[in-house]
Design a protein around this motif. Sequence first.
Motif, short mmCIF file in Angstrom:
data_model
loop_
_atom_site.label_atom_id
_atom_site.label_comp_id
_atom_site.label_asym_id
_atom_site.label_seq_id
_atom_site.Cartn_x
_atom_site.Cartn_y
_atom_site.Cartn_z
N ALA A 74 0.84 -1.19 -0.09
CA ALA A 74 -0.01 -0.02 -0.11
C ALA A 74 0.85 1.25 0.01
CB ALA A 74 -0.95 0.00 1.38
N LEU A 75 1.74 1.00 0.78
CA LEU A 75 2.82 2.48 0.83
C LEU A 75 3.58 2.66 -0.54
CD1 LEU A 75 4.08 2.04 4.70
CD2 LEU A 75 2.78 4.02 3.90
N LEU A 80 4.18 5.87 -5.20
CA LEU A 80 4.30 6.24 -6.56
C LEU A 80 3.46 6.97 -7.35
CD1 LEU A 80 5.17 2.34 -7.73
CD2 LEU A 80 6.77 4.37 -7.82
N ASP A 81 2.27 6.87 -6.75
CA ASP A 81 1.09 7.70 -7.31
C ASP A 81 1.18 9.33 -6.83
OD1 ASP A 81 -1.12 8.07 -8.81
OD2 ASP A 81 -2.23 8.18 -6.78
N ARG A 82 1.35 9.51 -5.37
CA ARG A 82 1.19 10.83 -4.95
C ARG A 82 2.66 11.43 -4.16
NH1 ARG A 82 -3.44 9.21 -1.01
NH2 ARG A 82 -2.63 11.13 -0.20
N TRP A 83 3.77 10.68 -4.36
CA TRP A 83 5.00 11.15 -3.69
C TRP A 83 4.70 11.35 -2.14
CZ3 TRP A 83 10.11 12.33 -5.75
CH2 TRP A 83 10.24 11.92 -7.18
N GLU A 84 4.00 10.42 -1.53
CA GLU A 84 3.58 10.60 -0.13
C GLU A 84 3.38 9.45 0.62
OE1 GLU A 84 -0.31 12.18 2.43
OE2 GLU A 84 -0.34 12.28 0.07
N TRP A 200 6.10 22.19 -2.70
CA TRP A 200 7.23 21.08 -3.02
C TRP A 200 7.05 20.56 -4.44
CZ3 TRP A 200 8.15 15.79 -3.58
CH2 TRP A 200 9.25 15.49 -3.75
N VAL A 201 7.94 20.55 -5.23
CA VAL A 201 7.46 19.67 -6.77
C VAL A 201 8.53 18.74 -6.89
CG1 VAL A 201 7.38 20.01 -9.25
CG2 VAL A 201 6.57 21.85 -7.62
N PRO A 202 8.36 17.46 -7.06
CA PRO A 202 9.27 16.41 -7.18
C PRO A 202 10.25 16.90 -8.09
CG PRO A 202 7.03 15.56 -7.22
CD PRO A 202 7.10 17.10 -7.22
N PRO A 203 11.53 16.45 -8.24
CA PRO A 203 12.61 16.83 -9.24
C PRO A 203 12.26 16.20 -10.37
CG PRO A 203 13.43 15.29 -7.47
CD PRO A 203 12.03 15.69 -7.06
N ARG A 204 12.77 16.75 -11.58
CA ARG A 204 12.61 16.22 -12.77
C ARG A 204 13.61 14.65 -12.82
NH1 ARG A 204 11.01 17.48 -18.08
NH2 ARG A 204 12.20 16.57 -19.74
N GLY A 206 13.10 12.41 -10.94
CA GLY A 206 13.07 11.78 -9.70
C GLY A 206 12.27 10.61 -9.60
N VAL A 207 12.57 9.74 -8.70
CA VAL A 207 11.77 8.77 -8.09
C VAL A 207 11.54 8.81 -6.67
CG1 VAL A 207 12.24 7.24 -10.16
CG2 VAL A 207 13.75 7.20 -8.33
N PRO A 208 10.39 8.45 -6.26
CA PRO A 208 10.16 8.18 -4.67
C PRO A 208 11.16 7.04 -4.13
CG PRO A 208 8.16 7.62 -5.95
CD PRO A 208 9.27 8.34 -6.97
N PHE A 209 11.53 7.29 -2.98
CA PHE A 209 12.46 6.50 -2.33
C PHE A 209 11.62 5.32 -1.70
CE2 PHE A 209 15.88 5.65 0.83
CZ PHE A 209 16.56 4.79 -0.18
N GLY A 210 10.20 5.93 -1.30
CA GLY A 210 9.52 4.69 -0.48
C GLY A 210 9.33 3.35 -0.96
N PRO A 211 9.05 3.19 -2.51
CA PRO A 211 8.77 1.90 -2.84
C PRO A 211 10.01 1.22 -3.03
CG PRO A 211 7.96 3.80 -4.22
CD PRO A 211 8.56 4.43 -3.16
N PHE A 212 11.11 1.79 -2.94
CA PHE A 212 12.57 0.91 -2.99
C PHE A 212 12.83 0.63 -1.75
CE2 PHE A 212 12.46 3.59 -6.78
CZ PHE A 212 12.79 2.78 -7.82
N LEU A 213 12.57 1.50 -0.38
CA LEU A 213 12.60 0.96 0.81
C LEU A 213 11.82 -0.29 1.04
CD1 LEU A 213 12.81 4.45 2.72
CD2 LEU A 213 14.59 2.74 2.70
#
Length: 222
Positions: A74-75, A80-84, A200-204, A206-213
């Motif tokens: 879920a996280l 991935l969808d919301r950077w949250e 805050w705008v995600p970097p071009r 960029g990929v969120p770190f949560g899915p990889f954790l």
Amino acid sequence: MVTACKAPIAWYDSLPVVSWFLLRGRGRSCGARISPRYVAVELLGAAAAWVAWRRHGLSAAAAVELAFLAFLVALAAIDLDRWELPYELTRPLLALGLAGSALSLTAAPGLRSSALGAATGFAAFWLVMKVGALLAKREAMGIGDVWLLSGLGAYLGAAALLPVVMLASIQGSVAGLVLVLPGKGEPGPDRARPPAEGEWVPPRHGVPFGPFLALGAAEWLL
């Protein structure tokens, strides 16, 4: 499932995986597209249940492990969808790790290792977040990642933190490189809308770190 339709969803249209294929990926009442990610999440949930059962049988340990893996799925999907990484999931994950470890139902060697993992994970990523923001003059890591690593430390134990972070960093770097090379990386949610002042705008690229954790934690656990 289909917010665009603004109509109640019948039980027979809510069957995991099956309903999506029967409806051909469209809402029954309005024909709005249903994202395939729903199917992916449902299949991952089913896989998590099968893995927990195969590892522990019908037991409390299997139930706790399934809950842990379900939190990760879920996280990862939300990030991935919301950077949250919402508190509504990260904090219960932390509680699951501590409570499960107290009952010897997690991968942590014991409650002491679980508590140390939770504290170390939180402190380490909080420090990275603050130092990164100071050096880069912008947010380098979200507080959601801090709480997530704390929850992972609570469930897996302190010794798992370094391997999990290393796995996440390597795989995240590879994914970022794949996005950079063809120029596919773009800011995250609402990318077509100009950012509000101070937003805050995600970097071009960029990929969120949560899915990889989450991925690294699942790999280390299994």
